[in-house]
Enzyme design. Structure first.
Site, PDB file in Angstrom:
ATOM      1  N   CYS A 169      32.446 -66.535 -42.291  1.00  0.00           N
ATOM      2  CA  CYS A 169      31.274 -66.493 -43.181  1.00  0.00           C
ATOM      3  C   CYS A 169      30.856 -67.897 -43.600  1.00  0.00           C
ATOM      4  O   CYS A 169      29.681 -68.155 -43.814  1.00  0.00           O
ATOM      5  CB  CYS A 169      31.536 -65.609 -44.379  1.00  0.00           C
ATOM      6  SG  CYS A 169      33.107 -65.933 -45.168  1.00  0.00           S
ATOM      7  N   LYS A 215      38.021 -49.664 -47.656  1.00  0.00           N
ATOM      8  CA  LYS A 215      37.566 -49.323 -46.306  1.00  0.00           C
ATOM      9  C   LYS A 215      37.570 -50.557 -45.425  1.00  0.00           C
ATOM     10  O   LYS A 215      36.770 -51.464 -45.589  1.00  0.00           O
ATOM     11  CB  LYS A 215      36.155 -48.731 -46.293  1.00  0.00           C
ATOM     12  CG  LYS A 215      35.860 -48.099 -44.917  1.00  0.00           C
ATOM     13  CD  LYS A 215      34.412 -47.751 -44.698  1.00  0.00           C
ATOM     14  CE  LYS A 215      33.602 -48.873 -44.132  1.00  0.00           C
ATOM     15  NZ  LYS A 215      34.079 -49.391 -42.828  1.00  0.00           N
ATOM     16  N   GLU A 267      29.931 -60.918 -51.128  1.00  0.00           N
ATOM     17  CA  GLU A 267      30.088 -62.177 -50.381  1.00  0.00           C
ATOM     18  C   GLU A 267      29.443 -61.949 -49.020  1.00  0.00           C
ATOM     19  O   GLU A 267      29.918 -61.151 -48.221  1.00  0.00           O
ATOM     20  CB  GLU A 267      31.581 -62.528 -50.260  1.00  0.00           C
ATOM     21  CG  GLU A 267      31.794 -64.008 -49.994  1.00  0.00           C
ATOM     22  CD  GLU A 267      31.866 -64.335 -48.516  1.00  0.00           C
ATOM     23  OE1 GLU A 267      30.802 -64.231 -47.849  1.00  0.00           O
ATOM     24  OE2 GLU A 267      32.949 -64.687 -48.039  1.00  0.00           O
ATOM     25  N   GLU A 320      22.207 -66.036 -39.722  1.00  0.00           N
ATOM     26  CA  GLU A 320      23.645 -66.094 -39.477  1.00  0.00           C
ATOM     27  C   GLU A 320      23.952 -65.422 -38.133  1.00  0.00           C
ATOM     28  O   GLU A 320      23.613 -64.266 -37.919  1.00  0.00           O
ATOM     29  CB  GLU A 320      24.407 -65.385 -40.601  1.00  0.00           C
ATOM     30  CG  GLU A 320      25.908 -65.544 -40.447  1.00  0.00           C
ATOM     31  CD  GLU A 320      26.696 -64.931 -41.594  1.00  0.00           C
ATOM     32  OE1 GLU A 320      26.386 -63.803 -41.986  1.00  0.00           O
ATOM     33  OE2 GLU A 320      27.626 -65.601 -42.083  1.00  0.00           O
TER      34      GLU A 320
HETATM   35  P1  ADP Z   1      28.667 -56.419 -39.199  1.00  0.00           P
HETATM   36  O1  ADP Z   1      27.213 -56.227 -38.979  1.00  0.00           O
HETATM   37  O2  ADP Z   1      29.182 -57.715 -38.757  1.00  0.00           O
HETATM   38  O3  ADP Z   1      29.459 -55.259 -38.707  1.00  0.00           O
HETATM   39  P2  ADP Z   1      28.538 -55.271 -41.782  1.00  0.00           P
HETATM   40  O4  ADP Z   1      27.967 -55.867 -43.010  1.00  0.00           O
HETATM   41  O5  ADP Z   1      27.739 -54.222 -41.086  1.00  0.00           O
HETATM   42  O6  ADP Z   1      28.850 -56.430 -40.786  1.00  0.00           O
HETATM   43  O7  ADP Z   1      29.973 -54.656 -42.067  1.00  0.00           O
HETATM   44  C1  ADP Z   1      30.832 -55.052 -43.111  1.00  0.00           C
HETATM   45  C2  ADP Z   1      31.460 -53.814 -43.737  1.00  0.00           C
HETATM   46  O8  ADP Z   1      30.436 -53.040 -44.353  1.00  0.00           O
HETATM   47  C3  ADP Z   1      32.139 -52.873 -42.747  1.00  0.00           C
HETATM   48  O9  ADP Z   1      33.306 -52.353 -43.348  1.00  0.00           O
HETATM   49  C4  ADP Z   1      31.103 -51.797 -42.546  1.00  0.00           C
HETATM   50  O10 ADP Z   1      31.639 -50.565 -42.133  1.00  0.00           O
HETATM   51  C5  ADP Z   1      30.505 -51.693 -43.930  1.00  0.00           C
HETATM   52  N1  ADP Z   1      29.161 -51.107 -43.990  1.00  0.00           N
HETATM   53  C6  ADP Z   1      28.179 -51.156 -43.068  1.00  0.00           C
HETATM   54  N2  ADP Z   1      27.091 -50.494 -43.471  1.00  0.00           N
HETATM   55  C7  ADP Z   1      27.370 -49.982 -44.701  1.00  0.00           C
HETATM   56  C8  ADP Z   1      26.644 -49.200 -45.664  1.00  0.00           C
HETATM   57  N3  ADP Z   1      25.404 -48.774 -45.445  1.00  0.00           N
HETATM   58  N4  ADP Z   1      27.261 -48.887 -46.823  1.00  0.00           N
HETATM   59  C9  ADP Z   1      28.520 -49.311 -47.077  1.00  0.00           C
HETATM   60  N5  ADP Z   1      29.237 -50.032 -46.217  1.00  0.00           N
HETATM   61  C10 ADP Z   1      28.695 -50.377 -45.041  1.00  0.00           C
END
Ligand code: ADP
Ligand code: MG
Length: 493
Positions: A291, A182, A257, A389
Site C-alpha cells: 500500500c 475476514k 487504510e 494505484e
Molecule cells: P483488491 O481489489 O485488491 O482485491 P479489495 O479492496 O477489493 O482489494 O479487497 C480488500 C478486502 O475487502 C478483501 O478482504 C475483500 O474481500 C474485501 N471486500 C471487497 N469488497 C467488499 C465489500 N463490498 N464490502 C466489504 N468488504 C469487501
C-alpha cells in the site's frame, strides 16, 4: 464431501465460537498457489448467515465478560502465548504464506516474525490502558475511563495476509474487544492456521472468529451487522468508499487504510548508490503489492538520465522465481485478477510514457502470474500510471526541477499514505518532511515499518492510525464518570 478434491489439498471450515464449522450453505471455493496456478486448499464461501453466527458468538464472548472483564494482565499473557507459538511455528507459517500469496519466502519469514512481534507489543500494552482524572471545578471527582468499543469487524487485504490480521487482532484484543475477521478471499490460509492454536493459548471461544469468503457476500454483511460496533478495513479506495457509506446506516466506527501513490523523491545530492537501491526497493518489494509502494519516483533533473539508466540496469537483474526459492527477489502476483490488472496498466503506461524496463509478462515462466519489474520514465504526474494505484511492480519515474517543483508534484495526488525524501541536505530535507501531505515520511529509506510507530494516511488514503498506542486508541471508547462529593442537596428547586 465434494468430489474432485485432491487428497493432499486441505479443506478448511470457518472458525466460529471456538469451533471449526462449515458454512451454512456448505459451499467452498478454491485457493490457488499463484506460482503454479494449482489449487492448494478449499475454504468456506461464507455468507450473511455465517457472519451472523460469528457476530453473535463475538457479542456473546464480549457480553459474558470472558474477555473484556478478564484482567488486562490475563489478556496480555494470552497475547504473549500466541506470539510465542507463532514465533516457534514461523517456518511453517512463512512457507504457507509464501505458497498462498506468491511472496518470496525470505520476505514471508520477516512478515511472520513481525506478526509475533505485533502480538507481543500489544500483549504488553494491554496493561497500559490508562484512564484520566479530569480537573472539573466542582467538588467532585471526574474520571475518564477507557473501555473496549465492543465487537470489531476486521476486513483485510491479501498482500501481507497474517501481518494485516495481526495489526487488527492484536490491538483489538489488548483493548478487550472481540473480533470477526475476514481474510482476503485470495489468502485466507495463515489466519485459519493460527486459529488452531487459540484453545492452546487459552483464548476463550468466540473472542476471535474467522469468516472466509468474498467481499460482497462475506465482507458486506460484516459492515452491515448491527452487533458489530466498529469496522477496521485495509484495502482498495473503491471498497473503502462502499464501506464508509454502508457504515453510515448504524453509525459504526470506521478506520480505513486505503493505499496510495506514494512519492519517493531523490535530490541530486543524495548518495547515488543508496538512492538507486532505495528507488527499486521502494517499488518492487513484495512485487510492488504494497500500500505504501514508492510508485512515483521523483528525480531531480541534474541526475535524472543517469538515475534512470542505473535503475533500469539494476532492475533487469532482479531475480524472479518460485516464491519458495531463497534467492528469489520477486515472485508471482497474487492472483489472475491482479495479474490482468497490472498487465492492463502496463499497456496504459506504454501509451503514456517511455518504457525503461519490463512492460509485460515475465516470459521465462510457463505458469504462474509473473510480471516483469517495469519502469516507465518521462512520466507526467497527470498520467493514469502516476495517479492510480496499480499494486504491482510498476514504477513511474517523473523528473523535477527544484525543491518547490518536487513538493508540488509529490502533493498533487488524491492519496497521502507515505512519502520518502533522499538528500544529504538537512535543511531541504526537513522542509520537505514538514510540507509533504502524507501519514508516513521516510528520510533516506523507504518502507521500514515498526509496530511502535503509527501507520495510516492523509487524504483518500483513509483515516485512523494503526500500530503503536494509536492503534489501541481506535478500539477504545471513553466514558466520563462524574462523582459528586458534595453531600448538600442540589438546592435548585
Ligand atoms: P483488491 O481489489 O485488491 O482485491 P479489495 O479492496 O477489493 O482489494 O479487497 C480488500 C478486502 O475487502 C478483501 O478482504 C475483500 O474481500 C474485501 N471486500 C471487497 N469488497 C467488499 C465489500 N463490498 N464490502 C466489504 N468488504 C469487501
Ligand atoms: Mg477486490
Amino acid at each position: 464431501m465434494a468430489t474432485g478434491i485432491k487428497a493432499n489439498v486441505k479443506t478448511y471450515d470457518l472458525f466460529i465460537d471456538g469451533k471449526w464449522q462449515p458454512s451454512a450453505k456448505g459451499k467452498t471455493y478454491e485457493v490457488i498457489d499463484p506460482s503454479t496456478e494449482e489449487v492448494i486448499a478449499h475454504v468456506p464461501d461464507a455468507t450473511a448467515e455465517d457472519v451472523d453466527r460469528a457476530a453473535k458468538a463475538a457479542r456473546q464472548a464480549f457480553e459474558s465478560g470472558s474477555w473484556a472483564s478478564m484482567t488486562a494482565q490475563g489478556r496480555g499473557r494470552i497475547l504473549f502465548r500466541l506470539a510465542e507459538k507463532i514465533r516457534s511455528e514461523m517456518p511453517k507459517l512463512a512457507e504457507l504464506e509464501s505458497r498462498n500469496g506468491g511472496k518470496p519466502i525470505v520476505e514471508a519469514e520477516f512478515d511472520i516474525n513481525d506478526v509475533a512481534t505485533c502480538f507481543e507489543y500489544y500483549g504488553g500494552l494491554a496493561t497500559k490502558i490508562q484512564g484520566h482524572v479530569n480537573p472539573v471545578p466542582d467538588n467532585a471527582l471526574s474520571l475518564s475511563l477507557r473501555e473496549p468499543v465492543g465487537v470489531a469487524g476486521q476486513i483485510i487485504p491479501w498482500n501481507y495476509p497474517l501481518l494485516m490480521a495481526a495489526w487488527k487482532l492484536a490491538p483489538a484484543l489488548a483493548a478487550g474487544c472481540t473480533c470477526v475477521l475476514k481474510p482476503a478471499e485470495q489468502t485466507p490460509l495463515t489466519a485459519l492456521e493460527i486459529a488452531n492454536w487459540f484453545e492452546e493459548v487459552d483464548l476463550p471461544p468466540g473472542v476471535v472468529n474467522i469468516v472466509t469468503g468474498f467481499g460482497e457476500s462475506a465482507g458486506a454483511p460484516i459492515v452491515n451487522h448491527p452487533e458489530i460496533n466498529k469496522i477496521a478495513f485495509t484495502g482498495s479506495a473503491s471498497v473503502g468508499k462502499i464501506i464508509l457509506r454502508a457504515a453510515a446506516e448504524n453509525i459504526k466506527r470506521v478506520t480505513l487504510e486505503l493505499g496510495g501513490k506514494s512519492p519517493n523523491i531523490f535530490f541530486a545530492d543524495a548518495d547515488f548508490e543508496n538512492a538507486i537501491d532505495g528507488a527499486l526497493f521502494g517499488v518492487f518489494i513484495n512485487q510492488g503489492e504494497v500500500c505504501s509502494a514508492g510508485s512515483r519516483i521523483l528525480v531531480e533533473k541534474k541526475i535524472y538520465s543517469k538515475f534512470v539508466d542505473a535503475m533500469v540496469e539494476k532492475a533487469k537483474r532482479i531475480k524472479l522465481g518460485p516464491p519458495l526459492d531463497r534467492d528469489t527477489k520477486m515472485g508471482p502476483l497474487v492472483s489472475k485478477e491482479q495479474y490482468d490488472r497490472v498487465l492492463q496498466y502496463q499497456e496504459i503506461g506504454k501509451k503514456e510514457a517511455k518504457v525503461g524496463a519490463g512492460g509485460g509478462r515475465a516470459k521465462a515462466f510457463g505458469k504462474g502470474y509473473y510480471v516483469e519489474p517495469t519502469i516507465f520514465y518521462d512520466v507526467d504526474n497527470s498520467a493514469r500510471i502516476a495517479r492510480e494505484e496499480i499494486f504491482g511492480p510498476v514504477a513511474a519515474v517523473i523528473p523535477f526541477d527544484s525543491e518547490a517543483d518536487a513538493l508540488r508534484i509529490a502533493n498533487d495526488s488524491p492519496y497521502g499514505l507515505a512519502a520518502a525524501v533522499w538528500s544529504r541536505d538537512i535543511f531541504k530535507t526537513m522542509r520537505m518532511v514538514k510540507a509533504l501531505r502524507a501519514g508516513i515520511v521516510w528520510v533516506n529509506h523507504m518502507q521500514p515499518t515498526y509496530v511502535e510507530a503509527p501507520w495510516g494516511g492523509y487524504k483518500q488514503s483513509g483515516f485512523g492510525r494503526e500500530l503503536g498506542p494509536w492503534g489501541l486508541e481506535e478500539y477504545l471508547e471513553t466514558k466520563q464518570v462524574h462523582i459528586n462529593l458534595n453531600e448538600q442537596p442540589i438546592g435548585w428547586y
